[in-house]
Design an enzyme around this catalytic site. Structure first.
Site, mmCIF file in Angstrom:
data_model
loop_
_atom_site.group_PDB
_atom_site.id
_atom_site.type_symbol
_atom_site.label_atom_id
_atom_site.label_comp_id
_atom_site.label_asym_id
_atom_site.label_seq_id
_atom_site.Cartn_x
_atom_site.Cartn_y
_atom_site.Cartn_z
ATOM 1 C CG ASP A 38 -1.873 1.037 1.118
ATOM 2 O OD1 ASP A 38 -2.713 0.979 0.392
ATOM 3 O OD2 ASP A 38 -1.971 1.784 2.203
ATOM 4 C CD GLU A 71 -1.999 2.303 -3.492
ATOM 5 O OE1 GLU A 71 -3.241 2.906 -4.072
ATOM 6 O OE2 GLU A 71 -1.375 2.374 -2.310
HETATM 7 C C1 GLC Z 1 -4.276 3.172 -0.558
HETATM 8 C C2 GLC Z 1 -5.356 1.986 -0.641
HETATM 9 C C3 GLC Z 1 -6.580 2.913 -0.210
HETATM 10 C C4 GLC Z 1 -6.341 3.554 1.172
HETATM 11 C C5 GLC Z 1 -5.014 4.241 1.178
HETATM 12 C C6 GLC Z 1 -4.377 4.411 2.526
HETATM 13 O O1 GLC Z 1 -4.352 3.998 -1.654
HETATM 14 O O2 GLC Z 1 -5.738 1.665 -1.783
HETATM 15 O O3 GLC Z 1 -7.759 2.015 -0.008
HETATM 16 O O4 GLC Z 1 -7.376 4.269 1.598
HETATM 17 O O5 GLC Z 1 -4.037 3.545 0.690
HETATM 18 O O6 GLC Z 1 -3.925 3.289 3.279
#
Ligand code: GLC
Length: 524
Positions: free
Chosen positions: A204, A267
């Site tokens: 994440d 991500e």
């Molecule tokens: C990422 C996740 C999202 C979350 C954010 C904070 O972007 O995909 O759903 O709110 O991180 O952890």
């Protein structure tokens, strides 16, 4: 799914299925999906042809942000199951030739995490340096101009006489990656899960970990690309800091010390192929980074072809790209790209299934599931609930429609699911399972063809042409021709014998013609 000495890895050519645990299958009739529900339906996934599942957050959490606020990195959220359930899921998936990835959140914890509870107990606390604390400016103001992801100031005043940083919600304090002990904690967390057989992590906010040491103000944003910045501010000092790469070099060594090698799938919220490639390093950081420019592009073949080409050119040798169209934040591609038009949905599935590298499908993509309009009173995404123009991420998090029974096969009859089912009902798995012309059957055929024809390697890829809305590319031994227009189009000369068409129509197409929004996979 074996490891190859020639540099092939199990994720090359693989299909990963992103499974939003709370919405997939509720085994105990409490309205929330859970791990035992996944175990019950593993055969569905192996029949679909997926190689691995990525589970949305499974760790204990107060759920301010549905698990993206972790309070214990080595546990399982009691509403989702137990550690024994997760072990069994890994074991049962393995028996079917599938791997399990977890979601790891290293940018921030929950404020309910014991580290933060201790850190907040005083300025001398043992874990104080685990978080980003800063004194007020001399005028008493906040340390800098950073905003959190809701557009509010990213600094929360605390009774201990300092502000703490939260790039997300106040209940999600950012970790301080300048602190060596934080590195040691996460190395142990990685090892804990890898030793239990977890095949890797989706990481994440992978580009977020380090923050500028001097906490400088972010400069203003020109334009409106959400990958460059938000709320009028460029992401310069609060993310994409160079020091973050060192974390992934360390983690890659840990991942490579296991057999089979464990996967780090980031991500990577960055605007272009060069910045994405930076997270692959010299093929010694993340093995995969999500391609947001691709997912956020319009369904425009020229644009997609350019992004694919730029991505392949930018990645280090031996590394592969990863493609997706939907996720739990962006919404579902059948809505965003396709406006619910089944011809377009089938065409997009064809593209996702035939691009080289790794493909991630979001649960429901395989049945063409569209976003669900969740009435404001039933929304559950606390993070965006009270934000003006908030993202409404709930629309892509609603329960999987398995069948037409009360509870839709998601939960028991009479149980209210945590988020509403689509209303009016959408086409379910049961509706589509045995129909050869259904989107689900098409998706199964696509994944089977991918497996037999594109194999387990990194298929070589060549853009042949984008002419008048028809995208033609060679992928391994196959040539794909895809008509992205409302008009019939001539079959490109490079196409060969048709192995698969996305058209659901029974009658054969006129020879040499692609129907509007039809794509074909051919062999030369
Ligand atoms: C990422 C996740 C999202 C979350 C954010 C904070 O972007 O995909 O759903 O709110 O991180 O952890």
């Amino acid at each position: 799914m074996t490891e190859n000495a020639d540099g092939r890895r199990w994720w090359h050519g693989a299909v990963i299925y992103q499974l939003y645990v709370r919405s997939w299958r509720d085994s105990n009739d409490d309205g929330y999906g859970d791990l035992r529900g996944i175990i019950e339906r593993l055969d569905y996934l192996s029949q679909l042809g997926v190689d691995a599942v990525w589970l949305s957050p499974t760790m204990p959490s107060p759920d301010d942000d549905w698990g993206y606020d972790v309070s214990d990195y080595t546990g399982v959220h009691p509403e989702l199951g137990t550690l024994a359930d997760l072990d069994e899921l890994i074991e049962q998936a393995d028996q079917r030739g599938m791997r399990v990835l977890l979601d790891l959140v290293p940018n921030h914890t929950s404020s309910a995490h014991p580290w933060f509870a201790d850190a907040a107990s005083g300025r001398e606390a043992e874990h104080r340096r685990y978080y980003v604390w800063a004194d007020p400016r001399p005028d008493g103001g906040r340390p800098n101009n950073w905003l959190d992801f809701t557009g509010r100031p990213a600094w929360q005043w605390h009774d201990s006489g300092q502000y703490y940083l939260h790039n997300f919600l106040p209940g999600q304090p950012d970790l301080n990656w300048w602190e060596p002990a934080v590195h040691q904690e996460f190395a142990r967390i990685l090892e804990f899960w890898f030793e239990r057989g977890v095949a890797g992590f989706r990481i994440d906010v992978a580009n977020g970990l380090y923050k500028d040491a001097e906490l400088r103000d972010n400069p203003p944003l020109d334009g409106d690309n959400p990958l460059e910045g938000v709320f009028g501010m460029r992401f310069v000092y609060n993310s994409n800091r160079p020091e973050t790469h060192g974390v992934y070099r360390d983690w890659r060594k840990i991942a490579e010390s296991y057999s089979p090698e464990r996967l780090l799938l980031g991500e990577t919220w960055v605007p272009d192929a060069q910045k994405l490639a930076a997270y692959y390093g010299d093929n010694d950081e993340l093995q995969l980074g999500f391609n947001f420019p691709f997912a956020l592009a319009d369904l425009d073949p020229a644009r997609l072809a350019t992004i694919v080409e730029q991505t392949l050119a930018a990645l280090p040798s031996g590394a592969g790209p990863v493609w997706m169209g939907s996720n739990h934040d962006l919404g579902r591609f059948p809505s965003r790209w396709c406006g619910g038009d089944e011809r377009k949905i089938r065409l997009a599935l064809l593209v996702l299934a035939t691009l080289p590298g790794t493909t991630v499908l979001y649960y429901g993509d395989e049945i063409g599931m569209t976003d669900v309009d969740v009435p404001p009173g039933l929304r559950r995404d606390h993070a965006t609930l009270d934000v003006e123009g908030g993202a409404d991420r709930d629309r892509a998090r609603t329960p999987m429609p398995w069948d037409g029974s009360p509870g839709s096969g998601f939960t028991g009859p009479g149980v209210t699911p945590w988020l509403p089912m689509a209303d009016p009902p959408v086409s379910t798995v049961a509706d589509q399972r045995d129909k050869p012309e259904s989107t689900l059957s098409l998706c199964r055929r696509l994944l089977a063809l991918r497996r037999t024809e594109l194999g387990r390697g990194l298929a070589d890829f060549e853009n042949l042409a984008v002419t008048a809305g028809v995208w033609t590319y060679r992928t391994g031994p196959l040539v794909v021709a895809a008509n992205f227009t409302d008009r019939p189009a001539d079959m490109p000369a490079e196409a060969g014998e048709i192995l698969l068409t996305t058209s659901a129509e029974q009658a054969p197409p006129s020879p040499g013609v692609l129907r509007p929004w039809e794509g074909v996979v051919t062999r030369r």
